[in-house]
Design a protein around this motif. Structure first.
Motif, PDB file in Angstrom:
ATOM      1  N   ASP A 893       0.902  -1.438  -0.171  1.00 20.52           N
ATOM      2  CA  ASP A 893      -0.170   0.074  -0.180  1.00 20.52           C
ATOM      3  C   ASP A 893       0.606   0.822   0.051  1.00 20.52           C
ATOM      4  O   ASP A 893       0.053   1.931  -0.680  1.00 20.52           O
ATOM      5  N   ILE A 894       1.641   1.244   1.086  1.00 23.35           N
ATOM      6  CA  ILE A 894       2.419   2.849   1.192  1.00 23.35           C
ATOM      7  C   ILE A 894       3.484   2.164  -0.671  1.00 23.35           C
ATOM      8  O   ILE A 894       3.057   3.918  -1.149  1.00 23.35           O
ATOM      9  N   SER A 895       4.121   1.836  -1.178  1.00 26.70           N
ATOM     10  CA  SER A 895       4.437   1.391  -2.469  1.00 26.70           C
ATOM     11  C   SER A 895       3.549   2.230  -3.549  1.00 26.70           C
ATOM     12  O   SER A 895       4.497   2.742  -4.194  1.00 26.70           O
ATOM     13  N   ARG A 896       2.225   1.806  -3.230  1.00 29.70           N
ATOM     14  CA  ARG A 896       1.622   2.543  -4.254  1.00 29.70           C
ATOM     15  C   ARG A 896       1.475   3.655  -4.451  1.00 29.70           C
ATOM     16  O   ARG A 896       1.043   4.384  -5.639  1.00 29.70           O
ATOM     17  N   ASN A 897       1.640   3.545  -2.744  1.00 33.50           N
ATOM     18  CA  ASN A 897       0.769   5.281  -3.048  1.00 33.50           C
ATOM     19  C   ASN A 897       1.932   6.310  -3.362  1.00 33.50           C
ATOM     20  O   ASN A 897       2.140   7.365  -3.345  1.00 33.50           O
ATOM     21  N   LEU A 898       2.693   6.210  -3.235  1.00 32.07           N
ATOM     22  CA  LEU A 898       4.301   6.978  -3.049  1.00 32.07           C
ATOM     23  C   LEU A 898       4.720   6.593  -4.795  1.00 32.07           C
ATOM     24  O   LEU A 898       5.184   7.587  -5.063  1.00 32.07           O
ATOM     25  N   VAL A 899       5.039   5.512  -5.481  1.00 29.96           N
ATOM     26  CA  VAL A 899       5.108   5.598  -6.721  1.00 29.96           C
ATOM     27  C   VAL A 899       4.293   4.989  -7.682  1.00 29.96           C
ATOM     28  O   VAL A 899       4.508   5.119  -8.922  1.00 29.96           O
ATOM     29  N   GLY A 900       2.814   4.597  -7.121  1.00 30.77           N
ATOM     30  CA  GLY A 900       1.853   4.706  -8.146  1.00 30.77           C
ATOM     31  C   GLY A 900       1.839   3.006  -8.713  1.00 30.77           C
ATOM     32  O   GLY A 900       2.389   2.023  -7.603  1.00 30.77           O
ATOM     33  N   GLU A 901       1.462   2.576  -9.862  1.00 33.72           N
ATOM     34  CA  GLU A 901       0.653   1.334  -9.897  1.00 33.72           C
ATOM     35  C   GLU A 901       1.417   0.847 -10.465  1.00 33.72           C
ATOM     36  O   GLU A 901       1.996  -0.562  -9.898  1.00 33.72           O
ATOM     37  N   ASP A 902       3.131   1.514 -10.458  1.00 32.81           N
ATOM     38  CA  ASP A 902       4.329   0.544 -11.440  1.00 32.81           C
ATOM     39  C   ASP A 902       5.192   0.167  -9.917  1.00 32.81           C
ATOM     40  O   ASP A 902       6.274   0.282 -10.127  1.00 32.81           O
ATOM     41  N   PHE A 903       4.406   0.391  -8.707  1.00 32.92           N
ATOM     42  CA  PHE A 903       5.327  -0.312  -7.877  1.00 32.92           C
ATOM     43  C   PHE A 903       6.486  -1.446  -7.887  1.00 32.92           C
ATOM     44  O   PHE A 903       7.409  -1.990  -6.980  1.00 32.92           O
ATOM     45  N   ALA A 904       5.495  -2.433  -8.286  1.00 32.73           N
ATOM     46  CA  ALA A 904       6.060  -4.077  -8.620  1.00 32.73           C
ATOM     47  C   ALA A 904       7.854  -3.596  -9.124  1.00 32.73           C
ATOM     48  O   ALA A 904       8.080  -4.507  -9.678  1.00 32.73           O
ATOM     49  N   ALA A 905       7.250  -2.468 -10.603  1.00 31.08           N
ATOM     50  CA  ALA A 905       8.320  -2.343 -12.025  1.00 31.08           C
ATOM     51  C   ALA A 905       9.688  -2.616 -11.269  1.00 31.08           C
ATOM     52  O   ALA A 905       9.936  -1.995 -10.436  1.00 31.08           O
ATOM     53  N   ASP A 906      10.696  -2.514 -12.478  1.00 28.47           N
ATOM     54  CA  ASP A 906      11.972  -2.018 -12.157  1.00 28.47           C
ATOM     55  C   ASP A 906      12.057  -1.243 -11.266  1.00 28.47           C
ATOM     56  O   ASP A 906      11.579  -0.286 -13.198  1.00 28.47           O
ATOM     57  N   PHE A 907      13.088  -0.186 -10.775  1.00 27.80           N
ATOM     58  CA  PHE A 907      13.023   1.482 -10.423  1.00 27.80           C
ATOM     59  C   PHE A 907      13.750   1.836 -11.153  1.00 27.80           C
ATOM     60  O   PHE A 907      13.426   3.561 -11.009  1.00 27.80           O
ATOM     61  N   SER A 908      13.996   1.230 -11.751  1.00 25.30           N
ATOM     62  CA  SER A 908      15.260   2.647 -12.765  1.00 25.30           C
ATOM     63  C   SER A 908      14.566   3.056 -13.560  1.00 25.30           C
ATOM     64  O   SER A 908      14.406   4.332 -13.940  1.00 25.30           O
ATOM     65  N   ARG A 909      13.442   2.813 -13.960  1.00 26.74           N
ATOM     66  CA  ARG A 909      12.741   3.358 -15.051  1.00 26.74           C
ATOM     67  C   ARG A 909      11.383   4.377 -14.840  1.00 26.74           C
ATOM     68  O   ARG A 909      10.219   4.729 -14.771  1.00 26.74           O
ATOM     69  N   VAL A 910      11.250   3.857 -12.794  1.00 33.77           N
ATOM     70  CA  VAL A 910      10.709   5.054 -12.103  1.00 33.77           C
ATOM     71  C   VAL A 910      10.933   5.152 -11.512  1.00 33.77           C
ATOM     72  O   VAL A 910      12.046   6.193 -10.714  1.00 33.77           O
ATOM     73  N   SER A 911       9.817   7.319 -11.929  1.00 33.61           N
ATOM     74  CA  SER A 911      10.562   8.348 -10.979  1.00 33.61           C
ATOM     75  C   SER A 911       9.391   8.541 -10.039  1.00 33.61           C
ATOM     76  O   SER A 911       8.433   8.398 -10.338  1.00 33.61           O
ATOM     77  N   LEU A 912      10.146   8.996  -8.977  1.00 39.93           N
ATOM     78  CA  LEU A 912       8.743   9.988  -8.562  1.00 39.93           C
ATOM     79  C   LEU A 912       8.811  11.095  -8.381  1.00 39.93           C
ATOM     80  O   LEU A 912       9.016  11.927  -8.613  1.00 39.93           O
ATOM     81  N   VAL A 913       6.932  11.745  -8.572  1.00 40.02           N
ATOM     82  CA  VAL A 913       6.511  12.306  -8.169  1.00 40.02           C
ATOM     83  C   VAL A 913       5.370  12.339  -7.903  1.00 40.02           C
ATOM     84  O   VAL A 913       5.152  11.523  -7.267  1.00 40.02           O
ATOM     85  N   GLN A 914       5.003  13.647  -7.408  1.00 37.08           N
ATOM     86  CA  GLN A 914       3.586  13.348  -6.068  1.00 37.08           C
ATOM     87  C   GLN A 914       2.968  13.701  -6.788  1.00 37.08           C
ATOM     88  O   GLN A 914       2.463  13.320  -7.980  1.00 37.08           O
ATOM     89  N   ARG A 915       2.061  12.385  -6.127  1.00 35.93           N
ATOM     90  CA  ARG A 915       0.449  11.871  -6.013  1.00 35.93           C
ATOM     91  C   ARG A 915      -0.717  11.688  -5.569  1.00 35.93           C
ATOM     92  O   ARG A 915       0.115  12.951  -4.231  1.00 35.93           O
ATOM     93  N   GLU A 916      -1.120  11.948  -5.271  1.00 34.40           N
ATOM     94  CA  GLU A 916      -2.458  12.402  -4.874  1.00 34.40           C
ATOM     95  C   GLU A 916      -3.500  12.505  -3.635  1.00 34.40           C
ATOM     96  O   GLU A 916      -4.046  11.379  -3.148  1.00 34.40           O
ATOM     97  N   ASN A 917      -2.166  11.574  -2.695  1.00 34.39           N
ATOM     98  CA  ASN A 917      -2.225  11.219  -1.578  1.00 34.39           C
ATOM     99  C   ASN A 917      -1.240  12.057  -0.508  1.00 34.39           C
ATOM    100  O   ASN A 917       0.156  12.297  -1.060  1.00 34.39           O
ATOM    101  N   GLU A 918      -1.602  11.798   0.513  1.00 37.94           N
ATOM    102  CA  GLU A 918      -0.947  12.425   2.155  1.00 37.94           C
ATOM    103  C   GLU A 918       0.620  12.031   2.559  1.00 37.94           C
ATOM    104  O   GLU A 918       1.494  13.031   2.592  1.00 37.94           O
ATOM    105  N   MET A 919       0.952  10.786   1.948  1.00 35.09           N
ATOM    106  CA  MET A 919       1.756  10.220   2.371  1.00 35.09           C
ATOM    107  C   MET A 919       2.683  10.917   0.735  1.00 35.09           C
ATOM    108  O   MET A 919       4.125  11.126   1.474  1.00 35.09           O
ATOM    109  N   SER A 920       2.453  10.609  -0.170  1.00 34.48           N
ATOM    110  CA  SER A 920       3.082  11.028  -1.091  1.00 34.48           C
ATOM    111  C   SER A 920       3.680  12.765  -0.804  1.00 34.48           C
ATOM    112  O   SER A 920       4.753  12.852  -1.543  1.00 34.48           O
ATOM    113  N   ARG A 921       3.117  13.203  -1.032  1.00 31.40           N
ATOM    114  CA  ARG A 921       3.110  14.784  -0.380  1.00 31.40           C
ATOM    115  C   ARG A 921       3.744  14.819   0.779  1.00 31.40           C
ATOM    116  O   ARG A 921       4.858  15.786   0.509  1.00 31.40           O
ATOM    117  N   LYS A 922       3.880  13.786   1.544  1.00 34.10           N
ATOM    118  CA  LYS A 922       4.650  14.213   3.047  1.00 34.10           C
ATOM    119  C   LYS A 922       6.192  13.966   2.118  1.00 34.10           C
ATOM    120  O   LYS A 922       6.908  14.525   1.950  1.00 34.10           O
TER     121      LYS A 922
END
Lengths: 984, 152
Positions: A893-922
């Motif tokens: 859940d936390i991962s999904r909140n922070l990095v979105g739906e591709d939280f299980a994917a290879d992180f080298s292709r995932v970038s951190l952007v602000q999402r619409e939830n409290e955790m990500s904002r924090k």
């Protein structure tokens, strides 16, 4: 250092009889994989657990009565009230009597209990934690999941052991069946006496002593050093037992306060830091100091709001300086003879006060206009320099861009990013209407641009004769920005599209550099070079040389770290001569020979920015931010810097990015707040007769507004005759900064290993000397003693040896990265350097889940694998790079909140952007806060998941300085090794 | 004649070396900037090396084995410096090495001086001193500088 034996500490001086101990079987089993990242053996401790010493707190701390400061004990008036004619010696009032630096009180008895609990819980954790067992064979981190899930209780245990009245119970309970608990007062001082009772166990276990001396057994005898007891501990596991109490700079860089307290009129320590603020009075004392003796100067350091440097304009008077030694007037000069004369504090010459600078003295000998004269009250002022200080009219701020437009820079997207960034910064360039700007682009030919203000579109001129470079147009290549603004805008808009189909792979860098030099040599200024390939055509072409593995480890290894072609040094010297500062932006995925390119920046007071495997999509923000900062930060032009000091002391060597114009004059074509320079001094005479030595840094520069100015920093330091006092007043930050620069310089002419050994040798010598000071007086036994002021020195030195510039051998870091790190570290201010050496590691998941206070929940953790819990999310921040580490067991859940739906994917292709939830904002809030804490570089954020190799190893694991990485010791082993060498 | 040659070469090298040493001391005491002094020094480094090499070669072909062997180590050292590209002064780091460079040049000066004196002595011993003093020899009254000097 350099030992290949991962199990080094265990083997060290281990006599055979120790094998009979019941615990020898439980030595950590070091697998082939595990060796690199072996956690400290504390995780496999036998059930007894380590011991925590139980020193009683020293109730009252009596400062040492011996020492050079006795002479200050008689009450004397503070300087501004000193009577007329008094010698210039500053006498601090008795209240400023140097105290022992306050001991580290970061932890409380409560948190100490936490530490004890932690250790008690380990025996059950080790074998029963299934994840630890499972992880061991598969992961390179056997057992880093075994960290107890109590991050808060970590904190207390990591500081130096606090005074701990309540610990005696836990102490004896620890003992288990291994023998009677030692009497409480048998603290480390008398430790050796009861050592015999436990048989012939060797001095192996790390027994913990607090930074405070034991008071129990030896009342009245106060030790003014800190110590770590390394002695045999009954029932303890053999080596490196408790890494938790080793000193760690978890509060960041703490500047020694005694310096500022003793001489309140000194300039702030952000401008000038001495390696020790107690200057030795004799050559023999210097030879016993062993650490570098010098200063780190950051002349234009950014001052916080409200502490801006006052600007003084003497107008008609002319700048008040000493006739003989040319010292600028400063708070430490004394006025005599009713205010008609002033005595220079550096050379003691009596100067006349000019008529228009005259002011009466009041009854106490102070000038009556003192409060209107910042130069007489502040250690840091800026004088407006009259025409005598100019050899030509003040130059306008000038920015010249030399841009590689070959296929690499187009493909990687660099060209587009820089065109956009430059365009967005045009309004913010310093110098308002005076600023000049110009461009040259190059691939296999050189393109000049006519930007005359009467044109609507820039005219491009191509020069393809690389052997005989000429400038096709004498003027109009360099234009006034405000006049030609529309042409410049048009040029920057069309630049990416102009070359988007360029397939040229060659780079005529050398000829283009010469062309830029011809254009700029009239005025000087700042040259920004954007290079994306290895220079391949014309003069200054370079060859691929970094791939030659055979050179590594031989005497020729260092040749790879110095410029290959003398062309670069010669060009750098010429640039400096004509006041051109070069900043190199190298973006490449292949070898670019930063060693050669960086030379241009090194000798012109510039900076190297290196973006390995640059790709616009990933590195865009970083390049954008850093280029924008480079363009918009306050810059001082055509500067020279000199540091003066009192008679008997002489500056001998300078280290940093600059060129020496004469023996003591640093030529700095452009200076800004992110540059620091280090220097070492030596005593000229065998004995100093003065009681105070003054240092004065003067930076003569042209400010962006077109005024010639002199920034003057003055500081005083007392002369001592006592080695202990020198150590007591040492400044770890300055020492580490100097040691680092010396080591990097050494790595240019020797092997890396020799550079590292040099650091180690100096530290060993210094600690040995320090030990000899106290070995007789106090029974130090097998304890390791060090001054409280240098408690972090060992860790920083270890970090230095593991830094990108100095670590390991061929495989441990890319040649280009190593060179770029070296150039960067040579220019870094102290605080930034320390941050880079010992980055902060924060655990953030708790803060993200609970809405609570950030400061309370996110504390810096030790950089050890033990700090990483697979259930946590951590942020690693070294000022240049942010790494967000996700544990394997972080809830989805936390991962999904922070990095979105591709939280299980290879992180080298995932970038951190602000999402619409409290955790990500924090989380984004934290990252933003970390970035804003220091804006000189833009730390790019990388996401890393536990176990995701090789990214995890590259970004995080190899940077955990307390672990055993790449053949280098872990922190515990390092201390044991140093300790053994000190005792020899 | 060969002695005369090496004699003149020797004096040129002595002259150029002392010039270099003066440059370095000027640099140290801030009478000269590093650009000027290093370009002045670097301008004479190669000629000096070439001259030395020529001298050694001449001594070899003329068959003065002993003298040749004396000059050989320096020639080898010079060529080693050249191959390693350390023969020129590095303008960017000149202050770091100024002491070492000065010591090196003073040592070289001493060696050259020794060789020079040796050449002179050997020519005197060999009775060829007249060769060296040929220009000053009062064979022609008009050119007799020495006697003119002595007259006044």
């Amino acid at each position: 250092m350099g030992t290949e034996n991962p199990n080094h500490a265990n083997n060290y001086s281990r006599p055979p009889q120790n094998n009979n101990s019941p615990f020898s079987s439980s030595r950590p089993v070091v697998g082939s994989q595990a060796s690199a990242f072996r956690p400290t053996p504390v995780l496999s401790t036998p059930p007894s657990g380590p011991e925590v010493s139980t020193f009683r707190p020293t109730a009252s701390y009596v400062p040492p009565t011996t020492g050079p400061f006795q002479r200050f004990s008689s009450p004397t008036p503070p300087p501004h009230t000193s009577p007329i004619g008094q010698p210039p010696a500053m006498r601090p009032p008795p209240t400023m009597r140097p105290q022992m630096p306050p001991m580290h009180m970061g932890s409380s008895p409560l948190s100490m209990n936490g530490a004890v609990n932690l250790q008690q819980s380990q025996p059950s954790l080790g074998p029963t934690n299934p994840s630890a067992v499972r992880a061991a064979p598969s992961s390179a981190w056997p057992g880093y999941t075994a960290t107890p899930p109590a991050p808060v209780s970590h904190k207390g245990s990591y500081g130096p052991a606090p005074p701990q009245p309540a610990a005696s119970g836990s102490f004896s309970s620890h003992q288990g069946g291994y023998g009677p608990a030692p009497p409480q007062q048998a603290a480390s001082g008398s430790f050796s006496s009861h050592q015999g009772g436990y048989g012939p166990a060797p001095p192996l276990g790390m027994y913990v002593g607090g930074p405070t001396p034991p008071a129990g057994g030896m009342s009245g005898l106060v030790e003014d050093f800190s110590s770590l007891s390394i002695g045999s501990v009954p029932g303890s596991f053999d080596a490196g037992l408790d890494s938790k109490v080793l000193p760690r700079p978890l509060d960041g860089d703490v500047e020694p306060s005694s310096f500022a307290q003793m001489y309140p009129m000194n300039c702030n320590s952000r401008y000038l830091r001495l390696t020790t603020s107690a200057i030795p009075n004799s050559q023999s004392l210097v030879s016993r100091w062993h650490l570098p003796l010098g200063a780190v100067v950051c002349p234009l350091a950014e001052a916080p709001e409200g502490e801006e440097v006052p600007v003084v304009n003497f107008a008609t008077t002319g700048i008040v300086r000493c006739r003989r030694c040319r010292t600028y007037v400063n708070p430490y000069v004394t006025f005599t003879d009713g205010g008609r004369k002033w005595r220079c504090n550096i050379c003691a010459l009596l100067n006349d006060v000019q008529n228009d600078y005259f002011a009466q003295l009041d009854a106490t000998g102070r000038r009556i206009d003192l409060d209107q004269r910042p130069e007489l009250t502040k250690g840091c002022v800026e004088f407006v320099a009259p025409a005598e200080y100019m050899v030509r009219p003040p130059m306008p701020p000038l920015y010249f861009f030399l841009i590689d437009v070959s296929i690499n820079s187009v493909r990687s997207g660099m060209l587009e990013v820089i065109a956009q960034t430059i365009k967005s910064c045009l309004d913010k360039l310093p110098g308002s209407t005076r600023t000049q700007i110009g461009f040259i682009t190059f691939d296999s030919t050189i393109h000049f641009y006519n930007m005359k203000s009467s044109l609507t579109q820039p005219q491009m001129m191509v020069v393809s004769d690389l052997d005989d470079i000429f400038v096709p147009l004498p003027d109009d290549l360099l234009v006034n920005l405000s006049e030609s603004r529309s042409v410049v805008d048009a040029f920057l808009d069309s630049l990416p599209s102009m070359f988007q189909d360029n397939v040229n792979v060659e780079s005529a860098f050398g000829p283009a550099l010469k062309a830029a030099f011809m254009v700029m040599s009239q005025l000087g200024g700042k040259l920004l070079i954007f290079q994306s390939t290895l220079p391949s055509l014309g003069v200054g072409r370079l060859r691929l040389r970094g791939d030659d593995i055979r050179a590594y480890g031989t005497d020729k290894e260092n040749a790879l770290r110095i410029p290959e072609d003398p062309f670069y040094k010669q060009m750098a010297a010429d640039f400096t001569k004509y006041q051109v500062a070069v900043n190199v932006y190298a973006v490449s995925d292949k070898y670019t020979d930063i060693a050669s390119l960086g030379t241009l920046a090194k000798y012109t007071g510039g900076q190297v920015y290196y973006y390995p495997s640059f790709h616009a999509a990933i590195h865009k923000d970083k390049l954008k931010h850093e280029l924008a900062r480079d363009l918009t930060r306050e810059t001082a032009w055509e500067a020279v810097m000199r540091i003066r000091c009192g008679k008997g002391v002489r500056f001998t060597s300078y280290h940093g990015n600059f060129m020496l114009r004469s023996t003591d004059l640093l030529a700095l074509p452009a200076v800004d707040c992110d540059k620091a320079y280090a220097m070492q001094f030596a005593l000229e005479e065998t004995l100093l007769t003065t009681q105070i030595v003054y240092f004065q840094v003067a930076l003569l520069h042209t400010s962006s507004c077109g005024e010639r100015r002199i920034r003057v920093h003055t500081a005083a330091a007392s002369v001592v005759a006592d080695l202990g006092e020198m150590y007591r007043q040492a400044d770890t930050g300055a020492i580490v900064s100097l040691l680092g620069r010396l080591a990097i310089e050494k790595s240019l002419s020797y092997k890396l290993e020799e550079a590292r050994n040099a650091i180690q040798l100096r530290i060993v010598k210094a600690l040995k000397e320090y030990r000899n000071l106290y070995a007789v007086q106090h029974r130090v036994g097998t304890r390791m003693i060090y001054p409280d002021s240098l408690k972090y020195l060992l860790l920083y030195a270890l970090a230095l040896c593991k830094s990108t510039a100095l670590r390991g051998g061929y495989a441990d870091s890319q040649l280009d990265e190593r060179c770029a790190a070296g150039f960067t570290m040579m220019a870094l201010p102290v605080k930034k350097m320390l941050k880079l050496l010992y980055p902060s590691l924060l655990r953030v998941d708790e803060y993200l889940v609970k809405s609570d206070d950030f400061e309370k929940l996110c504390r810096r953790l030790p950089l050890a694998a033990q700090s990483l819990d697979s259930r946590g999310i951590y942020i690693y921040d070294d000022g240049f790079r942010l790494v967000v580490w996700f544990g394997q067991m972080v809830s989805p859940d936390i991962s999904r909140n922070l990095v979105g739906e591709d939280f299980a994917a290879d992180f080298s292709r995932v970038s951190l952007v602000q999402r619409e939830n409290e955790m990500s904002r924090k989380l984004m809030g934290i990252i933003k806060k970390l970035r804003e804490a220091d804006t000189s570089y833009y730390p790019l954020c990388h996401l890393v998941r536990q176990g995701e190799q090789p990214r995890e190893g590259f970004f995080l694991l190899s940077n955990l300085v307390e672990e055993q990485v790449g053949g280098m010791n872990s922190y515990v082993d390092w201390i044991l090794q140093i300790h053994r060498q000190v005792q020899q | 004649m060969d002695h005369l040659l090496s004699h003149q070469h020797g004096s040129y090298r002595l002259y150029s070396l002392s010039g270099q040493i003066v440059c370095l001391s000027d640099l140290e005491s801030d009478y000269m900037n590093p650009y000027e002094s290093s370009s002045r020094i670097n301008a004479v480094v190669i000629p000096e090396m070439v001259l030395h090499g020529m001298c050694s070669f001449l001594l070899l072909v003329m068959g003065y084995w002993f003298m040749f062997l004396l000059t050989l180590p320096i020639a080898i050292y010079n060529s080693m410096l050249y191959i390693n590209r350390r023969h020129l002064i590095d303008v960017t780091e000149v202050f770091r090495y100024v002491d070492a460079e000065k010591r090196y040049r003073i040592a070289k000066l001493a060696v050259y001086l020794f060789l020079f004196v040796l050449v002179v002595i050997r020519s005197v011993v060999a009775g060829k001193f007249s060769d060296i003093l040929e220009p000053f020899h009062p064979t022609n009254e008009d050119l007799d500088i020495l006697s003119h000097v002595l007259e006044f």
